[in-house]
Design a protein around this motif. Structure first.
Motif, mmCIF file in Angstrom:
data_model
loop_
_atom_site.group_PDB
_atom_site.id
_atom_site.type_symbol
_atom_site.label_atom_id
_atom_site.label_comp_id
_atom_site.label_asym_id
_atom_site.label_seq_id
_atom_site.Cartn_x
_atom_site.Cartn_y
_atom_site.Cartn_z
ATOM 1 N N LEU A 221 -18.254 -1.910 8.449
ATOM 2 C CA LEU A 221 -16.306 -1.941 8.314
ATOM 3 C C LEU A 221 -15.455 -2.080 9.701
ATOM 4 C CD1 LEU A 221 -16.217 0.778 5.105
ATOM 5 C CD2 LEU A 221 -15.782 -1.385 5.337
ATOM 6 N N LEU A 222 -15.726 -1.801 10.522
ATOM 7 C CA LEU A 222 -15.047 -1.518 12.626
ATOM 8 C C LEU A 222 -15.071 -3.364 12.076
ATOM 9 C CD1 LEU A 222 -15.513 1.117 13.943
ATOM 10 C CD2 LEU A 222 -13.722 1.097 12.315
ATOM 11 N N SER A 223 -15.328 -4.035 11.471
ATOM 12 C CA SER A 223 -16.598 -5.139 12.882
ATOM 13 C C SER A 223 -15.232 -6.386 12.083
ATOM 14 C CB SER A 223 -17.363 -5.804 12.187
ATOM 15 O OG SER A 223 -17.876 -6.039 11.040
ATOM 16 N N ASP A 224 -15.241 -7.407 12.545
ATOM 17 C CA ASP A 224 -15.031 -8.431 11.418
ATOM 18 C C ASP A 224 -14.551 -9.516 10.441
ATOM 19 O OD1 ASP A 224 -12.994 -8.864 13.583
ATOM 20 O OD2 ASP A 224 -13.635 -10.548 15.413
ATOM 21 N N SER A 225 -16.320 -8.789 10.816
ATOM 22 C CA SER A 225 -16.801 -9.124 8.988
ATOM 23 C C SER A 225 -16.397 -8.628 7.823
ATOM 24 C CB SER A 225 -18.219 -8.929 9.715
ATOM 25 O OG SER A 225 -18.490 -9.967 10.755
ATOM 26 N N ALA A 226 -15.735 -7.692 8.243
ATOM 27 C CA ALA A 226 -15.298 -6.750 7.129
ATOM 28 C C ALA A 226 -13.530 -6.758 6.758
ATOM 29 C CB ALA A 226 -15.502 -5.300 7.172
ATOM 30 N N ARG A 227 -13.259 -8.287 7.503
ATOM 31 C CA ARG A 227 -11.719 -8.200 7.406
ATOM 32 C C ARG A 227 -11.021 -8.318 6.162
ATOM 33 N NH1 ARG A 227 -11.344 -14.871 9.983
ATOM 34 N NH2 ARG A 227 -11.782 -15.554 7.871
ATOM 35 N N TYR A 228 -11.886 -8.343 5.102
ATOM 36 C CA TYR A 228 -10.991 -8.344 4.396
ATOM 37 C C TYR A 228 -10.799 -7.676 2.938
ATOM 38 C CZ TYR A 228 -8.752 -10.596 0.399
ATOM 39 O OH TYR A 228 -7.583 -11.702 -0.511
ATOM 40 N N ILE A 229 -11.557 -6.031 3.222
ATOM 41 C CA ILE A 229 -12.177 -4.977 3.222
ATOM 42 C C ILE A 229 -11.263 -4.016 3.455
ATOM 43 C CG2 ILE A 229 -13.734 -3.740 2.506
ATOM 44 C CD1 ILE A 229 -16.306 -5.272 3.141
ATOM 45 N N THR A 230 -10.226 -3.226 2.652
ATOM 46 C CA THR A 230 -9.648 -2.555 2.265
ATOM 47 C C THR A 230 -9.456 -1.637 1.322
ATOM 48 O OG1 THR A 230 -7.425 -1.486 4.084
ATOM 49 C CG2 THR A 230 -7.043 -3.893 1.688
ATOM 50 N N LEU B 125 -0.787 1.243 5.285
ATOM 51 C CA LEU B 125 -0.838 0.704 6.489
ATOM 52 C C LEU B 125 -1.048 -1.246 6.405
ATOM 53 C CD1 LEU B 125 -2.864 3.041 8.914
ATOM 54 C CD2 LEU B 125 -0.455 2.251 9.131
ATOM 55 N N SER B 126 -0.854 -1.716 5.467
ATOM 56 C CA SER B 126 -1.536 -3.131 5.255
ATOM 57 C C SER B 126 -0.249 -4.061 5.826
ATOM 58 C CB SER B 126 -1.998 -3.759 4.248
ATOM 59 O OG SER B 126 -0.771 -3.792 3.163
ATOM 60 N N PRO B 127 -0.208 -5.499 6.204
ATOM 61 C CA PRO B 127 -1.646 -6.040 6.408
ATOM 62 C C PRO B 127 -1.909 -6.223 7.612
ATOM 63 C CG PRO B 127 0.237 -7.565 6.502
ATOM 64 C CD PRO B 127 1.086 -6.300 5.981
ATOM 65 N N ALA B 128 -0.878 -5.117 9.097
ATOM 66 C CA ALA B 128 -2.026 -4.925 9.898
ATOM 67 C C ALA B 128 -3.061 -3.637 10.666
ATOM 68 C CB ALA B 128 -0.414 -4.048 10.640
ATOM 69 N N HIS B 129 -3.374 -3.289 9.244
ATOM 70 C CA HIS B 129 -4.706 -2.596 9.555
ATOM 71 C C HIS B 129 -5.222 -2.046 8.653
ATOM 72 C CE1 HIS B 129 -2.626 -1.367 13.350
ATOM 73 N NE2 HIS B 129 -1.721 -0.864 12.934
ATOM 74 N N ARG B 130 -6.836 -1.758 8.692
ATOM 75 C CA ARG B 130 -6.867 -1.824 7.350
ATOM 76 C C ARG B 130 -7.725 -0.535 8.260
ATOM 77 N NH1 ARG B 130 -11.824 -3.568 7.728
ATOM 78 N NH2 ARG B 130 -12.607 -4.121 9.340
ATOM 79 N N VAL B 131 -8.515 0.104 6.393
ATOM 80 C CA VAL B 131 -8.155 1.504 6.076
ATOM 81 C C VAL B 131 -9.618 1.866 5.397
ATOM 82 C CG1 VAL B 131 -7.578 3.715 6.050
ATOM 83 C CG2 VAL B 131 -6.168 2.709 6.685
ATOM 84 N N ASN B 132 -10.759 2.007 4.938
ATOM 85 C CA ASN B 132 -11.578 2.126 4.280
ATOM 86 C C ASN B 132 -12.011 3.555 4.936
ATOM 87 O OD1 ASN B 132 -11.792 -0.120 2.995
ATOM 88 N ND2 ASN B 132 -12.279 -1.399 5.025
ATOM 89 N N ALA B 133 -13.189 3.668 3.338
ATOM 90 C CA ALA B 133 -13.965 5.516 4.249
ATOM 91 C C ALA B 133 -15.664 5.094 3.208
ATOM 92 C CB ALA B 133 -13.848 6.111 2.471
ATOM 93 N N THR C 76 -7.026 7.308 1.443
ATOM 94 C CA THR C 76 -7.990 6.180 2.076
ATOM 95 C C THR C 76 -7.293 4.882 1.261
ATOM 96 O OG1 THR C 76 -9.904 7.348 2.707
ATOM 97 C CG2 THR C 76 -10.094 4.863 2.662
ATOM 98 N N ARG C 77 -6.955 4.999 0.011
ATOM 99 C CA ARG C 77 -5.792 3.986 -0.764
ATOM 100 C C ARG C 77 -4.918 3.798 -0.325
ATOM 101 N NH1 ARG C 77 -10.684 6.057 -4.219
ATOM 102 N NH2 ARG C 77 -9.027 7.586 -5.220
ATOM 103 N N ILE C 78 -4.165 4.943 -0.779
ATOM 104 C CA ILE C 78 -2.762 5.612 0.193
ATOM 105 C C ILE C 78 -2.264 4.908 1.663
ATOM 106 C CG2 ILE C 78 -0.498 6.687 0.293
ATOM 107 C CD1 ILE C 78 -2.742 8.140 -1.458
ATOM 108 N N LEU C 79 -3.537 4.628 2.382
ATOM 109 C CA LEU C 79 -2.928 4.609 3.796
ATOM 110 C C LEU C 79 -2.816 3.328 4.113
ATOM 111 C CD1 LEU C 79 -2.266 5.523 6.911
ATOM 112 C CD2 LEU C 79 -4.166 6.224 6.920
ATOM 113 N N ALA C 80 -4.320 1.959 3.136
ATOM 114 C CA ALA C 80 -4.209 1.348 3.315
ATOM 115 C C ALA C 80 -3.041 0.185 3.045
ATOM 116 C CB ALA C 80 -5.303 0.857 2.358
#
Length: 263
Positions: A240-249, A177-185, A170-174
């Protein structure tokens, strides 16, 4: 500083009319995500074992694609289907997970260990390799982890190690893939699904007595006093899939009623 439009805080969930891929979408949590996403007007593609797909009513999803995460050939074929359907995904949830019983390391069946590691870590990593080719702009990925890797649950060496490895992924892929995509668990504690009764694809029921542990003893250790239900986990996933979580990765969010409290 880049100008950003403010998120719509009235909709702290996945966007309607977006496209969601749920790998493991026939299991308890995965199917719960599918149902809620469909209710929100999301187009849903499900990947899971063929036998699991046959056991669920998945008639409302856009596509069901059979896959066995233990088999790279099966994963390649599944994403060849995605290619043929010309689909891109705005959101991805990998909610697959299984274990083959509980066994201490001193007597561990290494073949079972390899099988569980393959399905819970190697397979999701291969799937992530392929799914990254089909992500739309600013797509978000959520992986389903577990608290087991952090709390030292006796007998769950393979499952705990695999999911702990998924936390690292999760951390490595985040970062990759940043800044284009977010990855969380999301890392739940025990959840009242067929998983605690042996696993949905194995024919376990979604209600009744737990096979894996003593629920009453477990609940005594939880500050909120109960085991989670599916909705307790779906909410954080959709957030986490929403725009409200846009600064969480790159985060592993523990959802366990206080059973594990950590920074």
């Amino acid at each position: 500083m880049n100008h950003l439009s403010p998120p719509n805080f009235k909709h702290q969930t996945i966007k309607p009319n977006s496209t969601l891929l749920v790998i493991g979408g026939c299991g308890g949590i995965g199917f719960g995500v599918v149902e809620q996403a469909l209710a929100l007007g999301v187009k849903v593609v499900v990947m899971d074992l063929a036998i699991a797909g046959a056991q669920r009513d998945i008639s409302a999803v856009s596509h069901f694609i059979a896959v066995d995460l233990r088999d790279k050939t099966s994963i390649v074929a599944a994403f060849a289907m995605v290619e043929s359907l010309d689909i891109t995904f705005d959101s991805v949830v990998i909610s697959s997970g299984y274990t083959l019983g509980s066994e201490p390391i001193s007597t561990l069946d290494i073949d079972k260990f390899d099988d569980v590691m393959s399905g819970n870590l190697r397979g999701p990593v291969i799937a992530l390799q392929y799914v990254s080719k089909y992500l739309s702009q600013h797509a978000s990925i959520v992986l389903l982890s577990t608290a087991i890797g952090q709390i030292g649950s006796v007998g769950y060496a393979a499952y705990g190690a695999a999911k702990s490895g998924l936390n690292a992924i999760t951390r490595i892929l985040a970062a990759e893939l940043s800044p284009a995509h977010r990855v969380n668990a999301i890392a739940p504690g025990a959840v009242d699904t067929a998983f605690i009764r042996g696993g949905y694809a194995s024919g376990a029921k979604e209600s009744g007595s737990a096979l894996r542990f003593n629920v009453e003893e477990y609940n005594k250790k939880i500050p909120l006093g109960r085991m989670a239900n599916i909705d307790d986990v779906i909410g954080p996933i959709l957030f986490l899939l929403s725009d409200s979580a846009r600064y969480i990765t790159g985060q592993v969010i523990h959802v366990n009623g206080g059973g594990l409290m950590r920074d």
